[in-house]
Write a protein that holds these residues in place. Structure first.
Motif, short mmCIF file in Angstrom:
data_model
loop_
_atom_site.label_atom_id
_atom_site.label_comp_id
_atom_site.label_asym_id
_atom_site.label_seq_id
_atom_site.Cartn_x
_atom_site.Cartn_y
_atom_site.Cartn_z
N LEU A 72 17.90 4.88 12.06
CA LEU A 72 17.28 6.21 12.05
C LEU A 72 18.31 7.31 12.31
O LEU A 72 18.25 8.38 11.70
CB LEU A 72 16.16 6.27 13.10
N PHE A 73 19.25 7.04 13.21
CA PHE A 73 20.29 8.03 13.51
C PHE A 73 21.16 8.29 12.28
O PHE A 73 21.47 9.43 11.96
CB PHE A 73 21.15 7.53 14.67
N ILE A 74 21.52 7.20 11.57
CA ILE A 74 22.34 7.35 10.37
C ILE A 74 21.60 8.14 9.30
O ILE A 74 22.15 9.04 8.66
CB ILE A 74 22.77 5.97 9.85
N PHE A 75 20.31 7.81 9.10
CA PHE A 75 19.51 8.55 8.12
C PHE A 75 19.41 10.03 8.48
O PHE A 75 19.45 10.91 7.61
CB PHE A 75 18.12 7.94 8.00
N ALA A 76 19.25 10.33 9.78
CA ALA A 76 19.15 11.72 10.22
C ALA A 76 20.44 12.48 9.94
O ALA A 76 20.42 13.63 9.49
CB ALA A 76 18.81 11.77 11.71
N VAL A 77 21.59 11.82 10.20
CA VAL A 77 22.88 12.47 9.94
C VAL A 77 23.04 12.74 8.45
O VAL A 77 23.45 13.83 8.02
CB VAL A 77 24.04 11.59 10.46
#
Length: 210
Positions: free
Chosen positions: A20-25
């Motif tokens: 989720l963090f990677i997608f948000a970035v």
């Protein structure tokens, strides 16, 4: 004895959070890129609109000066330091036009074409005051104008438009050979920046006298 159950495949909570963090970035980077493109397009559209307005204003200026018409009662061209008044020929008659700088705006006022000298004289007198009134005859040609200057080509040099020129046999001041227009404009960065200078020289041709 029961056989051992195979381990179930799947993501751990930590793996989900990392994903989720990677997608948000990635989404944030993509949004910044799109926002930058939109802003760049809007800035280009504003600059193009500014250039087109300047071109239209100069084209109208040149059209007015190209149609100068001298009469027995009025000069074809007169500049008092604030307002330029001129008489120009049209298909319907002779028209009085005035250009002036008022409150950072370059304004143009055009009277109704006339065929009687008395009506033209009345328009000539009215032109200065008409620039201060909102009406369909008054148009804002340019915004962000700091100053403007006019020079006339007389003999072999550019001279101040307010200086007295040679008179003809009937006592009227002779039309100059050309007009130089200097506009001091606000730069794209805003009023605080250094002014942009726009210069346009135009050779004059006089229409018939009526």
């Amino acid at each position: 004895m029961q056989p051992a159950r195979p381990a179930q495949a799947g993501f751990t909570l930590v793996e989900l959070l990392v994903s989720l963090f990677i997608f948000a970035v990635l989404a944030g980077l993509g949004w910044q890129g799109i926002d930058g493109l939109v802003r760049s397009r809007e800035a280009s559209a504003r600059e193009l609109g500014t250039v087109l307005r300047r071109q239209n204003a100069i084209a109208q200026w040149e059209a007015d000066l190209a149609a100068l018409h001298e009469t027995r009662a009025l000069p074809a061209l007169s500049f008092d330091g604030a307002t330029l008044r001129l008489s120009r020929s049209t298909a319907e008659g002779v028209q009085i036009v005035a250009w002036s700088l008022r409150g950072g705006r370059w304004l143009r006022w055009a009277g109704v074409p006339q065929q009687r000298l008395a009506a033209l004289q009345a328009q000539w007198s009215e032109a200065g005051a008409a620039l201060d009134r909102d009406s369909p005859a008054r148009l804002v040609m340019l915004d962000g104008l700091r100053a403007w200057q006019l020079y006339y080509w007389r003999d072999t040099a550019w001279t101040n438009a307010q200086s007295t020129g040679d008179a003809d046999t009937q006592g009227q001041e002779q039309l100059p050979g050309g007009v130089r227009l200097l506009l001091s404009l606000d730069p794209p960065a805003g009023p605080a920046g250094e002014a942009l200078l726009l210069q346009r020289d135009l050779q004059l041709a006089l229409g018939r006298r009526s």
